[in-house]
Scaffold this motif. Structure first.
Motif, PDB file in Angstrom:
ATOM      1  N   ARG A  25      20.174  24.518  44.616  1.00 36.14           N
ATOM      2  CA  ARG A  25      19.462  25.282  45.653  1.00 36.14           C
ATOM      3  C   ARG A  25      18.259  26.023  45.067  1.00 36.14           C
ATOM      4  N   GLY A  26      18.277  26.184  43.741  1.00 36.21           N
ATOM      5  CA  GLY A  26      17.212  26.886  43.046  1.00 36.21           C
ATOM      6  C   GLY A  26      16.169  25.932  42.488  1.00 36.21           C
ATOM      7  N   PRO A  27      15.558  26.289  41.359  1.00 34.82           N
ATOM      8  CA  PRO A  27      14.460  25.492  40.801  1.00 34.82           C
ATOM      9  C   PRO A  27      14.826  24.043  40.501  1.00 34.82           C
ATOM     10  N   LEU A  28      16.057  23.783  40.098  1.00 37.82           N
ATOM     11  CA  LEU A  28      16.473  22.415  39.798  1.00 37.82           C
ATOM     12  C   LEU A  28      16.294  21.494  41.002  1.00 37.82           C
ATOM     13  N   GLY A  29      16.481  22.022  42.198  1.00 40.80           N
ATOM     14  CA  GLY A  29      16.437  21.202  43.402  1.00 40.80           C
ATOM     15  C   GLY A  29      15.099  20.546  43.679  1.00 40.80           C
ATOM     16  N   ALA A  30      14.026  21.068  43.100  1.00 40.80           N
ATOM     17  CA  ALA A  30      12.702  20.487  43.345  1.00 40.80           C
ATOM     18  C   ALA A  30      12.626  19.051  42.858  1.00 40.80           C
ATOM     19  N   ALA A  31      13.341  18.726  41.780  1.00 38.58           N
ATOM     20  CA  ALA A  31      13.275  17.372  41.196  1.00 38.58           C
ATOM     21  C   ALA A  31      13.771  16.309  42.165  1.00 38.58           C
ATOM     22  N   SER A  32      14.764  16.642  42.987  1.00 38.15           N
ATOM     23  CA  SER A  32      15.324  15.667  43.932  1.00 38.15           C
ATOM     24  C   SER A  32      14.850  15.903  45.363  1.00 38.15           C
ATOM     25  N   GLY A  33      13.973  16.872  45.549  1.00 35.49           N
ATOM     26  CA  GLY A  33      13.438  17.141  46.880  1.00 35.49           C
ATOM     27  C   GLY A  33      14.320  18.034  47.736  1.00 35.49           C
ATOM     28  N   TYR A  34      15.149  18.852  47.121  1.00 34.39           N
ATOM     29  CA  TYR A  34      16.022  19.797  47.826  1.00 34.39           C
ATOM     30  C   TYR A  34      16.849  19.136  48.942  1.00 34.39           C
TER      31      TYR A  34
END
Length: 224
Positions: free
Chosen positions: A105-114
């Motif tokens: 839900r945080g910054p990591l989610g940007a890689a998969s498009g949330y």
């Protein structure tokens, strides 16, 4: 080259094993504390994508498809499933470690498009085995990426998923004409034979960790 920095940690319930979330610029990795190797990396997700796309191809004509994913990981399997399914689909992700969901839900989610923000997504905080034991003929597809494969690495309890009892439970949780899909870091002829002994037709697909066609070879078992 910039170094990875630790930005999060989590303990796997019942195991005591610590997961570490690392970031280097826009690249993320998850490792087991004390282990030099990576469990997963945002640069290498071709096989996680394939777990979903290969399975969803088999249920493309199913209306209101219900899908169960065992293991949140870095969200790539969920994202690929959502991309492959219709607007009326429902995708439940079972994740044992709450922090992994928070990371996505945080910054990591940007890689998969949330993909957690998609209205078709549901989260179950707990063991995917519990859902399979509670459901019968409930899912069009079940995609399992809960460990390194039949040879578990992170959690001994995951071995049940790949046991004859676990396979039988997954099979009973499928709707007619449903599909099981298992991710593995490597080949395992014994597991292939175990799936067939359970009365399933089996196809083992070799996929690559990195797109297009690069990186380590991983295995996706499709069973129906």
């Amino acid at each position: 080259m910039a170094r990875f920095n630790e930005i999060g940690t989590a303990i796997i319930p019942g195991q005591g094993t610590k997961l570490r979330l690392l970031q280097r610029n826009d690249e993320f990795a998850i490792k087991i504390a004390g282990n030099t190797g990576e469990l997963m990396n945002t640069r290498l997700h071709g096989s996680e994508d394939a777990l979903a796309t290969l399975a969803c191809k088999r249920i493309a004509k199913h209306s209101k498809a219900k899908v169960l994913i065992g293991g949140m990981g870095m969200g790539f399997t969920l994202a690929a499933a959502l991309d492959s399914l219709g607007d009326d689909a429902e995708v439940t992700v079972a994740e044992l470690v709450p922090e992994v969901v928070d990371w996505n839900r945080g910054p990591l989610g940007a890689a998969s498009g949330y993909p957690l923000n998609d209205s078709r997504t549901k989260i179950h905080l707990g063991d995917v085995a519990q859902l399979m034991q509670q459901q019968e003929r409930a899912y069009d597809a079940i995609m399992l990426d809960v460990d390194n494969g039949p040879e578990g690495l992170t959690r001994k309890e995951n071995d049940w998923i790949y046991s004859p009892e676990g396979i039988a439970q997954a099979k009973s949780a499928l709707k007619p004409k449903g599909i099981l899909a298992y991710w593995s870091a490597g080949e395992d002829p014994i597991f292939t034979a175990r799936l067939r002994k359970a009365g399933l037709q089996v196809k083992a697909e070799t996929v690559r960790a990195h797109k297009p066609g690069k990186g380590a070879k991983h295995i996706i078992w499709l069973a129906w």
